[in-house]
Design a protein around this motif. Structure first.
Motif, mmCIF file in Angstrom:
data_model
loop_
_atom_site.group_PDB
_atom_site.id
_atom_site.type_symbol
_atom_site.label_atom_id
_atom_site.label_comp_id
_atom_site.label_asym_id
_atom_site.label_seq_id
_atom_site.Cartn_x
_atom_site.Cartn_y
_atom_site.Cartn_z
ATOM 1 N N LEU A 25 44.973 85.126 23.566
ATOM 2 C CA LEU A 25 44.211 84.231 22.711
ATOM 3 C C LEU A 25 42.739 84.435 23.033
ATOM 4 O O LEU A 25 42.332 84.328 24.186
ATOM 5 C CB LEU A 25 44.602 82.772 22.989
ATOM 6 N N GLN A 35 40.922 76.499 20.893
ATOM 7 C CA GLN A 35 42.098 76.732 20.066
ATOM 8 C C GLN A 35 41.775 76.559 18.591
ATOM 9 O O GLN A 35 40.843 75.852 18.233
ATOM 10 C CB GLN A 35 43.210 75.757 20.434
ATOM 11 N N THR A 38 45.211 73.850 13.253
ATOM 12 C CA THR A 38 45.935 74.095 12.012
ATOM 13 C C THR A 38 46.572 72.800 11.548
ATOM 14 O O THR A 38 46.687 71.828 12.299
ATOM 15 C CB THR A 38 47.013 75.158 12.229
ATOM 16 N N GLU A 127 52.868 66.657 16.738
ATOM 17 C CA GLU A 127 52.055 67.329 17.750
ATOM 18 C C GLU A 127 52.234 66.738 19.143
ATOM 19 O O GLU A 127 51.911 67.390 20.143
ATOM 20 C CB GLU A 127 50.569 67.236 17.372
ATOM 21 N N ARG A 359 45.365 71.305 25.148
ATOM 22 C CA ARG A 359 45.335 72.260 24.040
ATOM 23 C C ARG A 359 46.574 72.060 23.187
ATOM 24 O O ARG A 359 47.692 72.028 23.701
ATOM 25 C CB ARG A 359 45.315 73.684 24.574
ATOM 26 N N GLN A 360 46.405 71.970 21.897
ATOM 27 C CA GLN A 360 47.563 71.744 21.035
ATOM 28 C C GLN A 360 48.519 72.928 21.042
ATOM 29 O O GLN A 360 49.738 72.771 21.031
ATOM 30 C CB GLN A 360 47.112 71.447 19.604
ATOM 31 N N ASP A 361 47.964 74.139 21.096
ATOM 32 C CA ASP A 361 48.827 75.321 21.015
ATOM 33 C C ASP A 361 49.689 75.496 22.257
ATOM 34 O O ASP A 361 50.756 76.117 22.195
ATOM 35 C CB ASP A 361 47.986 76.583 20.750
ATOM 36 N N THR A 362 49.260 74.970 23.388
ATOM 37 C CA THR A 362 50.067 75.081 24.601
ATOM 38 C C THR A 362 50.873 73.818 24.875
ATOM 39 O O THR A 362 51.943 73.881 25.476
ATOM 40 C CB THR A 362 49.181 75.403 25.823
ATOM 41 N N GLY A 365 53.906 73.087 20.117
ATOM 42 C CA GLY A 365 53.800 73.837 18.870
ATOM 43 C C GLY A 365 54.988 74.764 18.727
ATOM 44 O O GLY A 365 55.826 74.888 19.631
ATOM 45 N N SER A 368 54.629 77.455 21.510
ATOM 46 C CA SER A 368 54.039 77.046 22.774
ATOM 47 C C SER A 368 54.764 77.696 23.951
ATOM 48 O O SER A 368 55.939 78.078 23.834
ATOM 49 C CB SER A 368 54.093 75.522 22.913
ATOM 50 N N HIS A 404 50.234 81.897 26.435
ATOM 51 C CA HIS A 404 48.997 82.007 25.675
ATOM 52 C C HIS A 404 47.904 82.332 26.692
ATOM 53 O O HIS A 404 47.242 81.451 27.209
ATOM 54 C CB HIS A 404 48.676 80.704 24.944
#
Length: 418
Positions: A25, A35, A38, A127, A359-362, A365, A368, A404
């Motif tokens: 990333l 991040q 989305t 989320e 972090r939302q992506d970790t 998601g 994740s 990530h």
């Protein structure tokens, strides 16, 4: 219990099901804590200054008021609270504290007036399924010593009042309904994760025995490790923080009675004495601690041998990876006694990352990071609500394909404070 999640990665060099390969990333291409955002836009929560803090001397480094961001819970979460302690490094001498004084890490005059609530603070069930409707608070970090200092430098005009800020913030939140909480979780990342460990028992002491209280420290397990030059860079740095800010008086006496204050600032020397249930979320290859500010600093690596590896883990050579595996082994040795307590939780994955709950992506998601198909948000939720014992340790890098990894690009302008 319905399940028992315990993958002891340090007992097996490669757990079944670990796939080789990794993704990256790019930090220069993302926003909001590193991040991409989305889906629906994040909730932005305004800053509230603690007006009563001035009379208590509970002020930021520059003497300004401390603050927090609060979004109220509702429904089943109306009487549950998450308190997140913001991270952001430390200042260990007069010059670095003077620099910090003119930033959001040392003055509320420079703080963002609104912050996006994402990750563990998100208000969206898709989320943040376990905590989305809780009262969620982010306490801003402006003292430079993980909410633990007590002192003042009149010559430089620097206030070291982290402990007072902590107490003033807790008093205000308790008056706003937190004293009646039936569930409470103290959390924080990096310097905030270290603060979470040190304040965990104090947080629990605020409540009656009827409140379920636990603590989650994300990327806060800073180790007293030897750097690439054979020195203990972080021990020297933390010594400056402890002495300048007057931290010693706010460290646990169970540690001070047997070790010097600098060593007691390191979480590794106090985690096993924390009485409150504690969850450690950490990467085995923390990009801040390992590569940027502790093991491979410019002072330790003056010829830049580690420069490419610091920017991108994929460019680390075999010797560098072997050195980093030694750091991972040291971390796993540190948590062995911590693991023996059934009340504690653990999630150590083999990623080059930092602050995974924010972090939302970790955090949560579709892609994740996981250990044995178990993601971070679910692991924390299972532990908090006593659905499982969660003691997850990943296999060594590079076996985890779900990571990530953070890739740092060189910038032409000076970087902002951590």
């Amino acid at each position: 219990m319905k399940c028992f999640l315990w993958a002891l990665g340090f007992l097996s060099p490669l757990l079944a099901g670990c796939a080789r390969g990794f993704g990256h990333l790019n930090l220069t291409e993302v926003a909001f804590g590193g991040q991409k955002i989305t889906g629906r836009p994040p909730l932005f929560v305004p800053l509230t200054l603690i007006q009563s803090a001035a009379a208590k001397g509970a002020v930021c480094i520059d003497g300004s008021l401390p603050g927090y961001h609060l979004h109220r819970g509702y429904g089943a979460g109306a009487n549950s609270w998450i308190v997140q302690l913001e991270g952001g490094g430390w200042c260990n001498d007069i010059n670095t504290c003077l620099y910090r004084k003119k930033s959001r890490r040392g003055s509320s005059y420079y703080m963002e007036k609104q912050l996006p609530f994402i990750g563990i603070l998100s208000n969206k069930p898709e989320e943040n399924p376990n905590f989305y409707n809780w009262n969620r608070v982010k306490i801003r970090y402006c003292d430079g010593a993980s909410f633990l200092g007590e002192g003042y430098n009149g010559v430089a005009g620097l206030f070291f009042r982290g402990q007072r800020i902590w107490l003033a913030a807790m008093e205000e939140l308790m008056s706003m309904g937190m004293r009646h909480a039936n569930q409470a979780l103290l959390t924080g990342c990096s310097a905030g994760g270290l603060a979470t460990i040190h304040h965990c028992d104090g947080f629990q002491a605020l409540f009656s025995g009827n409140t379920k209280v636990k603590c989650l420290a994300d990327a806060g397990l800073f180790l007293d490790a030897v750097d690439v030059a054979g020195r203990r860079t972080l021990r020297s740095f933390f010594g400056g923080v402890v002495n300048l800010h007057g931290v010693a008086g706010n460290l646990p006496q169970t540690c001070i009675s047997r070790l010097n204050p600098t060593l007691c600032f390191f979480p590794q020397n106090v985690i096993s004495t924390v009485n409150t249930p504690l969850f450690l979320l950490n990467t085995a290859y923390d990009v801040w601690q390992q590569l940027q500010e502790s093991l491979a600093t410019k002072q330790a690596d003056p010829h830049g041998y580690w420069e490419e590896c610091k920017m991108n883990n994929a460019k680390c050579n075999a010797g560098q990876i072997q050195f980093l595996q030694g750091f991972r082994n040291e971390m796993l040795n540190v948590v062995k006694s911590f693991l023996t307590s059934p009340k504690n939780g653990l999630f150590i994955n083999s990623c080059f990352a930092h602050c995974q709950s924010e972090r939302q992506d970790t955090w949560f998601g579709s892609n994740s990071p996981t250990i044995r198909n178990q993601g971070i948000a679910k692991s924390v939720g299972d532990w908090y609500f006593d659905r499982c014992w969660v003691k997850e340790i990943d296999c060594p890098y590079p076996c985890d394909s779900t990571c990530h990894h953070l890739v740092k690009r060189k910038k032409r302008h000076p970087p902002s404070l951590l």
